[in-house]
Motif scaffolding. Structure first.
Motif, PDB file in Angstrom:
ATOM      1  N   ILE A 136       0.817  -1.218   0.000  1.00 34.44           N
ATOM      2  CA  ILE A 136       0.000   0.000   0.000  1.00 34.44           C
ATOM      3  C   ILE A 136       0.858   1.278   0.000  1.00 34.44           C
ATOM      4  CG2 ILE A 136      -1.895   1.216   1.146  1.00 34.44           C
ATOM      5  CD1 ILE A 136      -3.118  -1.320   0.531  1.00 34.44           C
ATOM      6  N   PRO A 137       1.980   1.330   0.734  1.00 30.54           N
ATOM      7  CA  PRO A 137       2.759   2.573   0.659  1.00 30.54           C
ATOM      8  C   PRO A 137       3.566   2.694  -0.639  1.00 30.54           C
ATOM      9  CG  PRO A 137       3.470   1.196   2.522  1.00 30.54           C
ATOM     10  CD  PRO A 137       2.555   0.372   1.691  1.00 30.54           C
ATOM     11  N   VAL A 138       3.626   1.621  -1.418  1.00 34.75           N
ATOM     12  CA  VAL A 138       4.489   1.573  -2.603  1.00 34.75           C
ATOM     13  C   VAL A 138       3.678   1.730  -3.892  1.00 34.75           C
ATOM     14  CG1 VAL A 138       5.925  -0.018  -3.957  1.00 34.75           C
ATOM     15  CG2 VAL A 138       6.261   0.159  -1.477  1.00 34.75           C
ATOM     16  N   ASP A 139       2.609   0.941  -4.000  1.00 39.07           N
ATOM     17  CA  ASP A 139       1.910   0.848  -5.280  1.00 39.07           C
ATOM     18  C   ASP A 139       1.327   2.160  -5.799  1.00 39.07           C
ATOM     19  OD1 ASP A 139       2.628  -1.738  -4.949  1.00 39.07           O
ATOM     20  OD2 ASP A 139       0.618  -2.543  -4.702  1.00 39.07           O
ATOM     21  N   PRO A 140       0.801   3.063  -4.940  1.00 42.79           N
ATOM     22  CA  PRO A 140       0.273   4.314  -5.499  1.00 42.79           C
ATOM     23  C   PRO A 140       1.316   5.076  -6.316  1.00 42.79           C
ATOM     24  CG  PRO A 140      -0.451   4.056  -3.222  1.00 42.79           C
ATOM     25  CD  PRO A 140       0.548   2.967  -3.481  1.00 42.79           C
ATOM     26  N   TRP A 141       2.588   4.931  -5.954  1.00 44.49           N
ATOM     27  CA  TRP A 141       3.641   5.623  -6.711  1.00 44.49           C
ATOM     28  C   TRP A 141       3.733   5.115  -8.139  1.00 44.49           C
ATOM     29  CZ3 TRP A 141       5.057  10.008  -4.951  1.00 44.49           C
ATOM     30  CH2 TRP A 141       5.172  10.244  -3.582  1.00 44.49           C
TER      31      TRP A 141
END
Ligand code: SAJ
Length: 480
Positions: A273-278
């Protein structure tokens, strides 16, 4: 498709390993590949941890039947699954993060020499839109074969598709079988052939689309969750200023039939979740201000929690016991865990910090466990996990709960009081039974709940009498 295909699964991590087991259980002959020798040896020896119910039996049966084995290098097969990590790194192009596709690249280069006409290659790793087509396809086509495209005849081609994993740690085995799957093919025939393979073990609905849509769907799912959690966190901080209990307000708002606000907390961790939006942002940073802002809100939460901790201590003590190091409840995964950031900040401010997590062995060195070379990790040097909650809380001025592990929800707070210098609790998860802690003598403070608000729940006003019968009768008569 007959269920006796030779299948090669590249990457035996938390997705590749269970996928390999389910494919073997469905009757395929499966080779699992990993570059880590210890992982390969553990899988072959039947020693790979398989904690989820019913899954261990499937794993052992597949091994005994000779349908599952592991190796260090791929071998020719009918189908290949790529299940390798896609971490994020700082982007040299703009001020955010972007996907690191190195592992996907090396997996593809190891498969290209093995490809034969008719092979199916499926990418499960989460990737930015366009990766299957623009990055993976050319690497695989170095085999001399072409990826099948509509409307070309399928002869002499291989079939390439993206089918993103969607399972949640803690329920992986169940969700691998029961979740719906989205399969994006470079051609419809590629998607169909991939769907045949998934159909051998997936009970959920399988939908076929193109590769870029499947890539985008996966990123939308995790971005939705990140933005929703950011909204919940912003509500929590706002409520602290407004004198409103955010937990009560969110619970009541969620009774609206079209509102589902997620839970506030100390931040968003894990490797997804902290990675994929990027991976969405990197494709068009100027078109994604909301997603970037949500990332910033969630990344700021460990700092907010550290501020509340200092306010709780109010200069009257400097010893803090942090409970919960994992990135979320009831898992032992510490990757990108907000708890580590909270611990690093508090230590950086000169506080004495002790830590406990039921999934982290007593004495474990947090600096080593954090696996991170950033500045924060340096501030964890010398910090070791306590063997019990009581040990962590001994002599503390404040207990801070950062993860709602089951063990903490069931904890008897009365057992901690005697050993503490001051019986004080800050719950950053909103998940404890606060009345119980207060009854045990604790001063209780909660993220999202203003100082001075008690834990008194909203009062139920009973059910209204309604006019449902009247309405139903009216509908039957066609009165609507
Ligand atoms: N979190 C909150 N409040 C919430 C929900 C989560 O603060 O209401 C925090 C958690 O504490 C944790 C982080 O978010 O720190 C992520 O946890 P999670 O349970 O939301 O998600 P993951 O990373 O364990 O798994 C997610 C799942 N995605 C969705 O639910 C949309 C899973 O289905 C994906 O397969 C997985 O990411 C992945 O691999 O991409």
């Amino acid at each position: 498709m007959a269920q006796d295909k030779g299948v090669c699964v590249v990457g035996l991590g938390y997705i590749g390993f269970p996928t390999a087991v389910f494919l073997a259980a469905a009757g395929h002959r499966v080779l699992g590949v990993d570059v880590r020798r210890e992982v390969v040896e553990a899988v072959n020896a039947g020693e790979r941890a398989a904690e989820e119910e019913g899954f261990e039996e499937l794993y052992r049966t597949a091994l005994r039947a000779g349908r599952l084995r592991a190796g260090l290098a791929p071998e020719p097969a009918d189908a290949f699954f790529i299940c390798v990590p896609t971490p994020a790194r700082t982007s040299p192009r703009y001020g955010g993060r972007e996907a690191d596709l190195d592992y996907v690249g090396s997996a593809a280069r190891s498969l290209a020499p093995l490809l034969r006409p008719g092979n199916v290659v499926i990418l499960e790793s989460t990737v930015p839109p366009g990766t299957t087509e623009d990055f993976l396809r050319p690497l695989l086509e170095e085999s001399g074969l072409r990826a099948h495209r509509d409307p070309a005849p399928p002869d002499d081609c291989f079939f390439l598709a993206h089918c993103p994993e969607r399972v949640i740690p803690g329920r992986i085995a169940h969700e691998l079988v029961h979740n719906d799957r989205v399969i994006g093919g470079l051609s419809r025939e590629a998607a169909r052939r991939a769907a045949d393979l998934y159909g051998s073990f997936v009970a959920g609905r399988i939908t076929l689309t193109d590769a870029a849509t499947a890539e985008t769907v996966k990123l939308m799912e995790n971005t939705f969750r990140d933005v929703n959690v950011a909204l919940a966190n912003e509500f929590a901080l706002l409520c602290e200023r407004l004198g409103v209990n955010a937990w009560e307000a969110v619970a009541l708002a969620n009774r609206h039939p079209r509102v589902t606000i997620h839970r506030p907390g100390p931040g968003v961790g894990g490797h997804c979740i902290p990675v994929d939006p990027w991976f969405l942002v990197e494709r068009a940073p100027e078109t994604a201000p909301l997603i970037r802002q949500a990332r910033a809100v969630n990344d700021a939460m460990p700092g907010r929690v550290a501020e509340r901790v200092r306010a709780c201590l109010a200069g009257r003590g400097d010893r803090v016991a942090l409970l919960g190091l994992a990135y979320k409840p009831n898992v032992g995964d510490l990757r990108e865990s907000p708890s580590l950031e909270v611990a690093a900040r508090l230590r950086g401010e000169g506080l004495t910090v002790t830590v406990h997590d039921p999934f982290v062995p007593a004495g474990a060195d947090l600096h080593a466990v954090a696996h991170s070379g950033d500045d924060g990790a340096e501030r964890l040097a010398g910090l070791r996990a306590a063997g019990s909650v009581r040990e962590a809380a001994a002599g503390a001025d404040l207990v801070v709960v950062l993860v709602g592990h089951r063990q903490y929800l069931e904890l008897d707070p009365a057992l901690l009081v005697a050993g503490m210098r001051s019986a004080s609790l800050f719950d950053a998860t909103g998940s404890l039974d606060h009345a119980r802690w207060e009854a045990a003598g604790f001063a209780v403070r909660v993220l999202g709940r203003p100082e001075g608000r008690t834990s008194a729940p909203a009062e139920e006003g009973g059910r209204g009498r309604g006019i449902a019968d009247t309405l139903a009768a009216g509908t039957e008569r066609g009165a609507c």
